[in-house]
Design an enzyme around this catalytic site. Structure first.
Site, mmCIF file in Angstrom:
data_model
loop_
_atom_site.group_PDB
_atom_site.id
_atom_site.type_symbol
_atom_site.label_atom_id
_atom_site.label_comp_id
_atom_site.label_asym_id
_atom_site.label_seq_id
_atom_site.Cartn_x
_atom_site.Cartn_y
_atom_site.Cartn_z
ATOM 1 N N LYS A 1 -6.932 12.310 134.075
ATOM 2 C CA LYS A 1 -6.192 11.546 133.787
ATOM 3 C C LYS A 1 -5.161 11.162 134.657
ATOM 4 O O LYS A 1 -4.599 11.766 135.750
ATOM 5 C CB LYS A 1 -5.286 12.220 132.503
ATOM 6 C CG LYS A 1 -4.113 11.385 132.119
ATOM 7 C CD LYS A 1 -3.325 12.607 131.111
ATOM 8 C CE LYS A 1 -2.154 13.224 131.873
ATOM 9 N NZ LYS A 1 -0.890 13.439 131.274
ATOM 10 N N LYS B 1 1.805 11.437 136.849
ATOM 11 C CA LYS B 1 3.167 11.560 137.711
ATOM 12 C C LYS B 1 3.049 12.489 138.883
ATOM 13 O O LYS B 1 3.491 12.308 139.856
ATOM 14 C CB LYS B 1 4.336 11.109 137.071
ATOM 15 C CG LYS B 1 4.760 12.293 136.312
ATOM 16 C CD LYS B 1 6.108 11.995 135.644
ATOM 17 C CE LYS B 1 6.327 11.595 134.048
ATOM 18 N NZ LYS B 1 6.176 12.966 133.384
ATOM 19 N N LYS C 1 -2.541 23.202 133.790
ATOM 20 C CA LYS C 1 -1.212 23.401 134.830
ATOM 21 C C LYS C 1 -1.139 24.871 135.414
ATOM 22 O O LYS C 1 -0.499 25.022 136.446
ATOM 23 C CB LYS C 1 0.068 22.964 134.164
ATOM 24 C CG LYS C 1 0.127 21.528 133.816
ATOM 25 C CD LYS C 1 1.486 20.902 133.650
ATOM 26 C CE LYS C 1 1.569 19.572 133.550
ATOM 27 N NZ LYS C 1 2.948 18.921 133.278
HETATM 28 N N1 AQP Z 1 -2.489 8.764 131.894
HETATM 29 C C1 AQP Z 1 -1.978 8.508 130.693
HETATM 30 N N2 AQP Z 1 -2.299 7.576 129.965
HETATM 31 C C2 AQP Z 1 -1.507 7.361 128.924
HETATM 32 N N3 AQP Z 1 -0.549 7.868 128.604
HETATM 33 C C3 AQP Z 1 -0.086 8.805 129.301
HETATM 34 N N4 AQP Z 1 1.183 9.716 129.431
HETATM 35 C C4 AQP Z 1 0.992 10.555 130.676
HETATM 36 N N5 AQP Z 1 -0.015 10.129 131.055
HETATM 37 C C5 AQP Z 1 -0.573 9.275 130.765
HETATM 38 C C6 AQP Z 1 2.054 9.685 128.091
HETATM 39 O O1 AQP Z 1 3.029 9.474 128.762
HETATM 40 C C7 AQP Z 1 4.154 10.200 127.994
HETATM 41 C C8 AQP Z 1 5.224 10.815 128.936
HETATM 42 O O2 AQP Z 1 4.535 12.185 129.421
HETATM 43 P P1 AQP Z 1 5.292 13.266 129.766
HETATM 44 O O3 AQP Z 1 6.180 12.936 130.931
HETATM 45 O O4 AQP Z 1 5.870 13.932 128.620
HETATM 46 O O5 AQP Z 1 4.410 14.324 130.563
HETATM 47 P P2 AQP Z 1 2.638 14.150 130.689
HETATM 48 O O6 AQP Z 1 1.896 13.611 129.134
HETATM 49 O O7 AQP Z 1 2.190 15.494 131.189
HETATM 50 O O8 AQP Z 1 2.463 13.116 131.760
HETATM 51 P P3 AQP Z 1 2.211 12.886 133.212
HETATM 52 O O9 AQP Z 1 2.270 11.863 133.786
HETATM 53 O O10 AQP Z 1 0.813 13.719 133.491
HETATM 54 O O11 AQP Z 1 3.421 13.972 133.758
HETATM 55 P P4 AQP Z 1 2.936 15.541 134.580
HETATM 56 O O12 AQP Z 1 2.379 15.022 135.615
HETATM 57 O O13 AQP Z 1 4.561 16.033 134.986
HETATM 58 O O14 AQP Z 1 2.341 16.396 133.672
HETATM 59 C C9 AQP Z 1 3.718 11.013 126.991
HETATM 60 O O15 AQP Z 1 3.356 10.250 125.784
HETATM 61 C C10 AQP Z 1 1.949 11.075 127.466
HETATM 62 O O16 AQP Z 1 1.031 11.224 126.436
#
Ligand code: AQP
Length: 328
Positions: free
Chosen positions: A192, A195, A111
């Site tokens: 991956k 969001k 990030k």
């Molecule tokens: N692609 C994925 N596959 C499986 N699990 C996923 N998680 C996120 N992306 C995937 C799981 O969703 C939960 C919530 O995630 P988070 O909001 O804490 O942040 P993150 O892991 O950083 O998820 P994102 O979607 O990638 O958010 P941003 O873009 O804001 O960084 C966690 O349990 C995560 O493992």
């Protein structure tokens, strides 16, 4: 009794990756123990957010928890910023964490890559996450695979704390599914699904209408062959689509591979669109049913009260152990 804690950041519209990797497990685990599901709004602040959007999304995620099947009579649903003990324990744990271990966090590296200025909060965020988990004497943390390193850090911090100050913190276990723990981006299956990724075509939002996700599935990157086979290393695109299909339809991947033997990718993609129309359609209908914002606020208020009681007791144990003065 299992104590379960997990959270989701309101940093964008939730994707089917967030659902399959985390929220689907939240629903299953609420029947197996005492579950706390948080909307981790303080974590979302580690990157710039529009204040009105953040407020809207924070409520929306709580509403989505309900729409996906989290039951507020079984699980405690709350916003992280409503329980100030998270920030306070976060600071105390920073004082037993090392910069060296934070430097190794891959999510921080990803990030912050290419950015000329990075907020301190992005760097220390894994310690706040450790505080989130440890406050609730958590035994199990259902997360996607990308959070594994942060849970390992949480365990290291807790073990170090206990080594210095006595048996104060419960050491949590990550609960990561063997299958579907990392849903990949549709336009680049080496990455991956996220969001907050720049490319809209990379993800499908849980609340997205079919006309939008149909195009994304039909354009999803696959490979030059036309053989449907589950092989995440050699065929990451088609394997990702099979994983999504299998998890939503509740059909083993092997059965899907058999069912689509000899058929083209187009047929599989069209059928997957139908599965998503059905499954996401049901969640979207329930989302509308839970749209009463006053009732949602009541659930969040009750959740915060219950969470605060547990969090306060843990924080007091930590403060006593570290030598901070508390009046009796
Ligand atoms: N692609 C994925 N596959 C499986 N699990 C996923 N998680 C996120 N992306 C995937 C799981 O969703 C939960 C919530 O995630 P988070 O909001 O804490 O942040 P993150 O892991 O950083 O998820 P994102 O979607 O990638 O958010 P941003 O873009 O804001 O960084 C966690 O349990 C995560 O493992």
């Amino acid at each position: 009794m299992k104590r379960i804690f997990s959270g989701v950041q309101p940093s964008g519209n939730l994707t089917i990756g967030n659902y399959l990797g985390a929220i689907k497990q939240f629903v299953e685990l609420q029947n197996e123990g005492d579950a706390f599901y948080c909307v981790v709004d303080l974590h979302a602040l580690t990157v710039p957010q529009d204040p009105d959007e953040l407020r809207k999304r924070s409520r929306e995620i709580a509403q989505l928890y309900l729409a996906c099947g989290v039951d507020p009579d079984k699980a405690t649903i709350f916003l992280q910023s409503h329980v100030k003990e998270h920030a306070e324990l976060g600071w105390l744990l920073q004082c037993v964490s090392y910069t060296g271990e934070l430097n190794r966090m891959t999510q921080y590296k990803d990030k912050s890559e290419g950015k000329s200025a990075v907020h301190v909060g992005l760097y220390t965020y894994p310690v706040l996450m450790a505080a989130d988990i440890l406050l609730y004497d958590t035994t199990h943390v259902p997360v996607g695979d990308d959070q594994k390193q942060h849970i390992e850090l949480t365990r290291d911090i807790a073990e170090r704390f206990n080594g210095r100050y006595g048996d104060v913190l419960v050491i949590p276990e990550p609960q990561i599914q063997e299958f579907g723990a990392r849903i990949m981006a549709l336009d680049d299956p080496e990455k991956k699904m996220s969001k907050s990724a720049e490319s809209e075509g990379s993800r499908i939002g849980i609340l997205e209408p079919p006309e939008r996700f149909r195009k994304k599935i039909m354009r999803a990157v696959t490979d030059a062959e036309n053989e449907i086979r589950f092989d995440p290393e050699k065929k990451p695109g088609i394997s990702n689509l099979l994983t999504i299909y299998s998890m939503f339809a509740d059909v083993p991947v092997e059965s899907l591979v058999e069912r689509y033997a000899g058929q083209g990718y187009g047929t599989l993609k069209k059928d997957l669109v139908e599965v998503l129309e059905d499954k996401l359609g049901k969640i979207q209908q329930r989302f509308v049913q839970f749209d009463d914002q006053a009732e949602l606020d009541n659930i969040l208020r009750r959740g915060a009260e219950k969470a605060r009681a547990v969090a306060e007791a843990t924080l007091n144990r930590v403060k006593d152990a570290m030598g901070l003065v508390r009046f009796g």
